[in-house]
Design a protein around this motif. Structure first.
Motif, PDB file in Angstrom:
ATOM      1  N   SER A  88     -19.825  10.620 -26.111  1.00 50.62           N
ATOM      2  CA  SER A  88     -19.860  10.337 -27.551  1.00 50.62           C
ATOM      3  C   SER A  88     -21.245  10.456 -28.162  1.00 50.62           C
ATOM      4  O   SER A  88     -21.372  10.591 -29.386  1.00 50.62           O
ATOM      5  CB  SER A  88     -19.306   8.931 -27.828  1.00 50.62           C
ATOM      6  N   ALA A 101     -20.785  15.940 -30.938  1.00 48.35           N
ATOM      7  CA  ALA A 101     -19.528  15.289 -30.581  1.00 48.35           C
ATOM      8  C   ALA A 101     -18.681  14.973 -31.805  1.00 48.35           C
ATOM      9  O   ALA A 101     -19.156  14.402 -32.786  1.00 48.35           O
ATOM     10  CB  ALA A 101     -19.808  14.007 -29.805  1.00 48.35           C
ATOM     11  N   THR A 102     -17.425  15.378 -31.755  1.00 47.23           N
ATOM     12  CA  THR A 102     -16.407  14.926 -32.693  1.00 47.23           C
ATOM     13  C   THR A 102     -15.408  14.099 -31.892  1.00 47.23           C
ATOM     14  O   THR A 102     -15.377  14.170 -30.657  1.00 47.23           O
ATOM     15  CB  THR A 102     -15.670  16.102 -33.352  1.00 47.23           C
ATOM     16  N   GLU A 103     -14.589  13.344 -32.565  1.00 48.73           N
ATOM     17  CA  GLU A 103     -13.622  12.512 -31.856  1.00 48.73           C
ATOM     18  C   GLU A 103     -12.713  13.353 -30.964  1.00 48.73           C
ATOM     19  O   GLU A 103     -12.450  13.005 -29.810  1.00 48.73           O
ATOM     20  CB  GLU A 103     -12.788  11.718 -32.857  1.00 48.73           C
ATOM     21  N   GLN A 104     -12.247  14.499 -31.494  1.00 50.98           N
ATOM     22  CA  GLN A 104     -11.347  15.351 -30.727  1.00 50.98           C
ATOM     23  C   GLN A 104     -12.060  15.985 -29.545  1.00 50.98           C
ATOM     24  O   GLN A 104     -11.514  16.076 -28.439  1.00 50.98           O
ATOM     25  CB  GLN A 104     -10.751  16.435 -31.622  1.00 50.98           C
ATOM     26  N   TRP A 105     -13.306  16.439 -29.759  1.00 55.96           N
ATOM     27  CA  TRP A 105     -14.072  17.051 -28.670  1.00 55.96           C
ATOM     28  C   TRP A 105     -14.268  16.056 -27.538  1.00 55.96           C
ATOM     29  O   TRP A 105     -14.111  16.395 -26.356  1.00 55.96           O
ATOM     30  CB  TRP A 105     -15.418  17.537 -29.181  1.00 55.96           C
ATOM     31  N   VAL A 106     -14.596  14.808 -27.893  1.00 51.37           N
ATOM     32  CA  VAL A 106     -14.823  13.784 -26.880  1.00 51.37           C
ATOM     33  C   VAL A 106     -13.552  13.529 -26.076  1.00 51.37           C
ATOM     34  O   VAL A 106     -13.582  13.478 -24.841  1.00 51.37           O
ATOM     35  CB  VAL A 106     -15.327  12.477 -27.529  1.00 51.37           C
ATOM     36  N   GLU A 107     -12.432  13.383 -26.767  1.00 49.89           N
ATOM     37  CA  GLU A 107     -11.186  13.095 -26.065  1.00 49.89           C
ATOM     38  C   GLU A 107     -10.774  14.247 -25.156  1.00 49.89           C
ATOM     39  O   GLU A 107     -10.278  14.036 -24.046  1.00 49.89           O
ATOM     40  CB  GLU A 107     -10.081  12.766 -27.061  1.00 49.89           C
ATOM     41  N   ASP A 108     -10.968  15.480 -25.619  1.00 45.13           N
ATOM     42  CA  ASP A 108     -10.654  16.636 -24.771  1.00 45.13           C
ATOM     43  C   ASP A 108     -11.551  16.672 -23.539  1.00 45.13           C
ATOM     44  O   ASP A 108     -11.099  16.961 -22.423  1.00 45.13           O
ATOM     45  CB  ASP A 108     -10.815  17.940 -25.566  1.00 45.13           C
ATOM     46  N   ARG A 167     -16.304   8.339 -21.865  1.00 41.31           N
ATOM     47  CA  ARG A 167     -16.236   8.447 -23.325  1.00 41.31           C
ATOM     48  C   ARG A 167     -17.545   7.997 -23.972  1.00 41.31           C
ATOM     49  O   ARG A 167     -18.022   8.616 -24.930  1.00 41.31           O
ATOM     50  CB  ARG A 167     -15.065   7.616 -23.852  1.00 41.31           C
ATOM     51  N   ARG A 217     -13.596   4.967 -19.947  1.00 44.13           N
ATOM     52  CA  ARG A 217     -14.455   4.367 -20.986  1.00 44.13           C
ATOM     53  C   ARG A 217     -15.919   4.714 -20.778  1.00 44.13           C
ATOM     54  O   ARG A 217     -16.657   4.924 -21.748  1.00 44.13           O
ATOM     55  CB  ARG A 217     -14.256   2.851 -21.027  1.00 44.13           C
ATOM     56  N   SER A 243     -13.794  21.949 -24.415  1.00 45.34           N
ATOM     57  CA  SER A 243     -14.001  20.822 -23.523  1.00 45.34           C
ATOM     58  C   SER A 243     -14.792  21.215 -22.288  1.00 45.34           C
ATOM     59  O   SER A 243     -15.364  20.380 -21.627  1.00 45.34           O
ATOM     60  CB  SER A 243     -12.657  20.217 -23.107  1.00 45.34           C
TER      61      SER A 243
END
Length: 267
Positions: A117, A122-129, A113, A110, A76
């Motif tokens: 994104s 970018a992966t979903e987990q990478w973005v959220e972290d 994100r 938002r 992250s």
């Protein structure tokens, strides 16, 4: 022992002691037992990602543990950036210039994100972290002695619909709430100015007692963080050159309200 050979447990123990926490106290903050903290520090128990993210939040770390987490490639915070959140934490004044996007410390979840994104990796987990890391950096505004934060950004930042009109409306309303705080101000550089000294990229300057001034320079491929006196001096000169073109704060605030109203009208 060099940084290249440090272990997760060693970094955790060093950070815990630096904050004056016992294993018991850290366990209470992380909702786990003293024995689990001890086992992880001695390398006898594998830490989870949840434990890691909570520990970093409590200990003021930004990727130091995450990059050492076994069996994960999630990053992250890139290594080159890891010094910057620490400089933010110690700063009494932060100045930033952004020609393209809302500064990270003023971004909504938002908006952040939507920006993160679009990275090719970018992966979903990478973005959220990464979003969570950015949100944690914003906690400096909630401390008892928050830094003075002076933001300059280009008018085009208001016009680029990052995440869509609803996300932008929310983001602009957030900016208006943040500027109500006495330690935060922003000024808009109008498009009609044309080229300025800052069109080639954004940067931030952190100043704090007991530390050298730091500058973080944005780049699409690889940014940089430096405490070199000549680099910081150059950034300060550029900031001052941009600042002379900026609208006064009350005019900037009115402009943000007007653009936010246009996004509202199109709902």
């Amino acid at each position: 022992m060099t940084d290249d050979t440090r272990t997760y447990g060693e970094v955790l123990k060093k950070a815990r002691k630096a904050t004056g926490l016992s294993q018991t106290a850290l366990g209470e903050l992380l909702s786990c037992s003293e024995s689990l903290v001890g086992l992880i520090e001695r390398g006898k128990r594998r830490p989870t990602k949840k434990f890691t993210l909570m520990a970093e939040a409590v200990l003021g770390l930004y990727g130091d543990l995450l990059e050492l987490l076994p069996n994960t490639t999630v990053m992250s915070v890139p290594k080159w950036f890891s010094e910057w959140p620490k400089a933010e934490e110690r700063a009494h004044t932060i100045r930033t210039w952004q020609p393209l996007v809302v500064p990270g410390l003023l971004q909504t979840v938002r908006y952040a994100r939507a920006l993160l994104s679009v990275a090719p990796w970018a992966t979903e987990q990478w973005v959220e972290d990464a979003v969570e890391t950015r949100r944690r950096r914003q906690d400096i505004f909630e401390r008892e002695d928050p830094p003075l934060y002076w933001a300059l950004f280009d008018e085009c930042v208001l016009l680029r619909p990052v995440g869509g009109e609803d996300v932008m409306r929310e983001q602009l309303e957030h900016l208006l709430r943040m500027i109500e705080r006495p330690n935060i101000s922003f000024q808009i550089v109008p498009l009609e100015v044309g080229a300025t000294a800052g069109v080639l990229g954004g940067f931030s300057i952190a100043q704090g007692n007991g530390m050298p001034d730091h500058v973080s320079v944005d780049s699409a491929a690889h940014g940089s963080v430096s405490a070199r006196e000549d680099t910081v001096r150059r950034a300060n000169v550029i900031y001052d050159a941009i600042h002379k073109w900026a609208h006064p704060t009350h005019v900037s605030q009115r402009l943000v309200r007007e653009v936010a109203a246009r996004y509202e009208d199109r709902r």
